[in-house]
Design a protein around this motif. Structure first.
Motif, short mmCIF file in Angstrom:
data_model
loop_
_atom_site.label_atom_id
_atom_site.label_comp_id
_atom_site.label_asym_id
_atom_site.label_seq_id
_atom_site.Cartn_x
_atom_site.Cartn_y
_atom_site.Cartn_z
N MET A 366 -10.67 -7.12 4.65
CA MET A 366 -10.93 -7.06 3.22
C MET A 366 -12.05 -6.07 2.90
O MET A 366 -12.04 -5.43 1.85
N ALA A 367 -13.02 -5.93 3.80
CA ALA A 367 -14.04 -4.91 3.63
C ALA A 367 -13.42 -3.52 3.66
O ALA A 367 -13.80 -2.63 2.89
N GLN A 368 -12.44 -3.34 4.53
CA GLN A 368 -11.72 -2.07 4.58
C GLN A 368 -10.97 -1.82 3.28
O GLN A 368 -10.93 -0.68 2.77
N ALA A 369 -10.40 -2.88 2.72
CA ALA A 369 -9.71 -2.74 1.43
C ALA A 369 -10.70 -2.36 0.33
O ALA A 369 -10.37 -1.57 -0.56
N LEU A 370 -11.91 -2.92 0.37
CA LEU A 370 -12.94 -2.53 -0.60
C LEU A 370 -13.29 -1.06 -0.46
O LEU A 370 -13.51 -0.36 -1.46
N ASP A 371 -13.34 -0.58 0.77
CA ASP A 371 -13.66 0.82 1.00
C ASP A 371 -12.56 1.76 0.52
O ASP A 371 -12.81 2.94 0.29
N ASN A 372 -11.35 1.24 0.40
CA ASN A 372 -10.21 2.06 0.02
C ASN A 372 -9.56 1.54 -1.26
O ASN A 372 -8.33 1.60 -1.41
N ALA A 373 -10.38 1.03 -2.17
CA ALA A 373 -9.87 0.38 -3.37
C ALA A 373 -9.14 1.33 -4.31
O ALA A 373 -8.46 0.89 -5.24
N SER A 374 -9.28 2.65 -4.09
CA SER A 374 -8.53 3.61 -4.91
C SER A 374 -7.05 3.58 -4.58
O SER A 374 -6.20 4.00 -5.37
N SER A 375 -6.72 3.04 -3.39
CA SER A 375 -5.32 2.88 -3.00
C SER A 375 -4.73 1.66 -3.70
O SER A 375 -5.34 0.57 -3.69
N GLN A 380 -4.33 -4.21 -4.42
CA GLN A 380 -3.49 -5.40 -4.59
C GLN A 380 -3.71 -6.39 -3.46
O GLN A 380 -3.79 -7.61 -3.69
N LEU A 381 -3.83 -5.87 -2.24
CA LEU A 381 -4.09 -6.74 -1.09
C LEU A 381 -5.43 -7.45 -1.24
O LEU A 381 -5.55 -8.64 -0.93
N LEU A 382 -6.42 -6.74 -1.74
CA LEU A 382 -7.76 -7.29 -1.91
C LEU A 382 -7.76 -8.45 -2.90
O LEU A 382 -8.46 -9.46 -2.70
N ARG A 383 -6.99 -8.34 -3.97
CA ARG A 383 -6.99 -9.38 -4.99
C ARG A 383 -6.54 -10.72 -4.42
O ARG A 383 -7.13 -11.76 -4.70
N ILE A 384 -5.48 -10.69 -3.61
CA ILE A 384 -5.01 -11.94 -3.01
C ILE A 384 -5.84 -12.28 -1.77
O ILE A 384 -6.21 -13.44 -1.55
N GLY A 385 -6.16 -11.27 -0.98
CA GLY A 385 -6.86 -11.52 0.28
C GLY A 385 -8.22 -12.15 0.10
O GLY A 385 -8.65 -12.98 0.91
N THR A 386 -8.93 -11.80 -0.97
CA THR A 386 -10.24 -12.40 -1.21
C THR A 386 -10.11 -13.87 -1.57
O THR A 386 -10.87 -14.71 -1.07
N ALA A 387 -9.16 -14.21 -2.43
CA ALA A 387 -8.95 -15.62 -2.80
C ALA A 387 -8.53 -16.44 -1.59
O ALA A 387 -9.05 -17.54 -1.35
#
Length: 553
Positions: A366-375, A380-387
């Motif tokens: 999820m930290a990697q998703a935060l680093d690439n949030a422009s993708s 989308q993965l971050l929104r579900i993955g964090t919850a």
């Protein structure tokens, strides 16, 4: 003769077969799961993490965590002359940990030094720090998470963010513009509403011209003000346009005390070093962040980041617990062999280690998703993955801490050892920043409003499932069950949370090429998997898993 007898009787036994304290080790270099997951970091980041791991594993630094919890913060409403101060006094150990965390930029590094691994690097450092002591992480997290919300109001961000991003810790109780560094807190919860912030009753009235960035007076109460010694607080209150977000400073712009008045500190079972409070706002001044009526939307990104830090903190708690348990078992002998080599204990330790590594893997993904949030996919993965991660990792931690405690027997429950504190700390993250059912409701809301986010999960897990038959089968079953649930999906929210969590943890381990990925799948994704630790498939090489998780070279 009498003196010789007395000397003989005084020598009852030798102290032996004790594990001793786990200290003066490198908590980064000796964490194989963490070094494996961060192998793609640059030379400078690895050097920094190695140095920080040496600090976090030192006896002196670990002792600060003990002292900070041994001496609770004390509330002082007035000074000796009768002036209202709303001061909270801490043991020096707490301030030392805060100073170290801020000097190492755990509150700011991704914002100060944006990079394609900034959030991953910060998460790894926070993970090491949280193993030392969890309570001081609360103001560090909120200060870190405040940036996206403050950025919604340019004039406030311009004035406050340079001091919020400062690497200087200033614990003095004086106006924010006189300080060299600031921390932020949060005040959303009220007695009558709890997680339902729309039931709040606090009101906000414009001092002059209403609107974004303008001053309002807030009147009401807050039942849970986190880190009340902070220099400012993000507060929800009702303005004429609806529920709105405000930055309420501890001191008014003219240098007088802002009437955000602490009523009492919370008497918590865990998180003892950190002050949490009840407070009343008696005309406290605060700046409106964004437009009226956009309070929940404007603070949502902050809440998402605090939930992410709950994932880091609980993962760190799991690592600290299993490291202590393995350290003990490697040095303690029972029935003619080291405890770690006894088959039953090896199974339990391996299962605890798999849980810990999977929690870290999902957190760093999820930290990697935060680093690439422009993708779009990563967002989308971050929104579900964090919850999902906040729900699952935090909920698994109390049972994990208990099992690690049991591995150490009677030594595990002693208050002068680390496990008792880890156990009391374990439930906190599961409840704060949205309890389990709130996370389930968030998941269902996301799926309902943005079904493409669930598609992102299927795509993410599907990529790694191609090389892992057990995960492929589990993914196929999970997708079918989501389809079959239909409108009844909400009632089974916890069931689906668990399915998604295990899919994402297995996928994250495979994504990071963990040597324990297959063992995790075998222990979690088969029909005969058991809820209790140590009851997994016999085919797993538990000794190898334990060696991989050992805090020693």
């Amino acid at each position: 003769m009498k003196n010789n007898t007395q000397a003989f009787l005084a020598e009852t036994h030798n102290v032996e077969n004790q594990s001793g304290a786990l200290e003066n080790y490198n908590s980064f270099a000796h964490d194989r799961a963490l070094t494996q997951a961060t192998r793609g970091f640059g030379t400078a980041e690895k050097k920094s993490l190695t140095e920080f791991g040496q600090l976090c594993g030192s006896a002196e630094y670990l002792h600060l965590g003990h002292l900070a919890n041994q001496h609770k913060p004390q509330f002082k409403s007035h000074d000796r002359f009768g002036h209202r101060t709303d001061a909270v006094e801490f043991h020096p150990a707490y301030h030392q940990l805060m100073q170290s965390a801020i000097e190492h930029q755990l509150h700011s590094s991704p914002w100060l030094n944006p990079s394609d691994q900034g959030h991953q690097y910060r998460a790894a450092k926070y993970y090491l720090q949280a193993q030392v002591e969890a309570g001081h992480g609360c103001p560090i997290t909120m200060t870190f998470a405040s940036h996206p919300t403050l950025n919604k109001q340019a004039n406030i961000a311009e004035a406050w963010q340079p001091l919020i991003q400062s690497s200087r810790y200033d614990a003095s109780n004086k106006p924010w513009y006189e300080k060299s560094g600031l921390t932020l807190g949060m005040a959303m919860t009220e007695k009558q509403g709890g997680s339902d912030v729309r039931a709040n009753s606090t009101k906000a009235y414009p001092v002059g011209q209403p609107g974004a960035g303008e001053l309002y007076e807030l009147v009401g109460h807050k039942y849970f003000v986190s880190a009340p010694m902070s220099d400012g607080f993000l507060v929800l209150a009702y303005a004429s346009g609806g529920l709105s977000c405000f930055l309420v400073p501890r001191w008014r712009p003219d240098g007088s005390k802002n009437p955000l008045q602490i009523q009492q500190l919370k008497n918590k079972m865990g998180n003892v070093s950190n002050a949490s409070s009840e407070a009343e706002l008696r005309g406290a001044l605060g700046w409106l962040i964004g437009d009226e009526g956009r309070g929940v939307a404007n603070i949502l990104e902050m809440v998402s980041l605090t939930r992410f830090d709950c994932m880091i903190g609980s993962s760190a708690g799991q690592r600290a617990a299993v490291a202590q348990a393995i350290h003990h078992a490697e040095r303690r002998q029972v029935f003619g062999a080291h405890l770690v080599d006894q088959p039953l204990m090896s199974q339990v330790l391996a299962d605890l280690a798999l849980e810990s590594e999977a929690s870290l893997a999902l957190t760093l993904r999820m930290a990697q998703a935060l680093d690439n949030a422009s993708s779009e996919h990563e967002q989308q993965l971050l929104r579900i993955g964090t919850a999902v991660g906040k729900y699952w990792i935090c909920k698994r931690t109390p049972g994990h801490a208990y099992e690690a405690m049991e591995c150490m027997g009677g030594m595990g429950v002693m208050e002068d050892g680390p496990l008792a504190r880890l156990y009391r700390e374990a439930p906190i993250n599961a409840i704060w920043e949205g309890s389990g059912n709130v996370q389930c409701l968030d998941l269902m809301r996301i799926i309902s409003k943005s079904p493409q986010c669930l598609d992102a999960v299927w795509l993410e897990v599907g990529k790694t499932a191609k090389v892992q038959p057990l995960l492929q089968q589990y993914l196929t079953q999970t997708r079918q069950q989501f389809t079959q649930a239909g409108t009844d999906i909400l009632r089974h929210g916890r069931y689906f949370m668990e399915r998604l969590a295990l899919c994402l943890q297995a996928s994250s381990l495979l994504h990071q090429q963990s040597p324990n990925a297959d063992a995790f799948c075998a222990s979690r994704l088969q029909q005969d998997s058991q809820a209790l630790y140590g009851a997994f498939a016999r085919s797993i090489d538990s000794a190898a898993v334990v060696r991989h998780a050992s805090p020693h070279p």
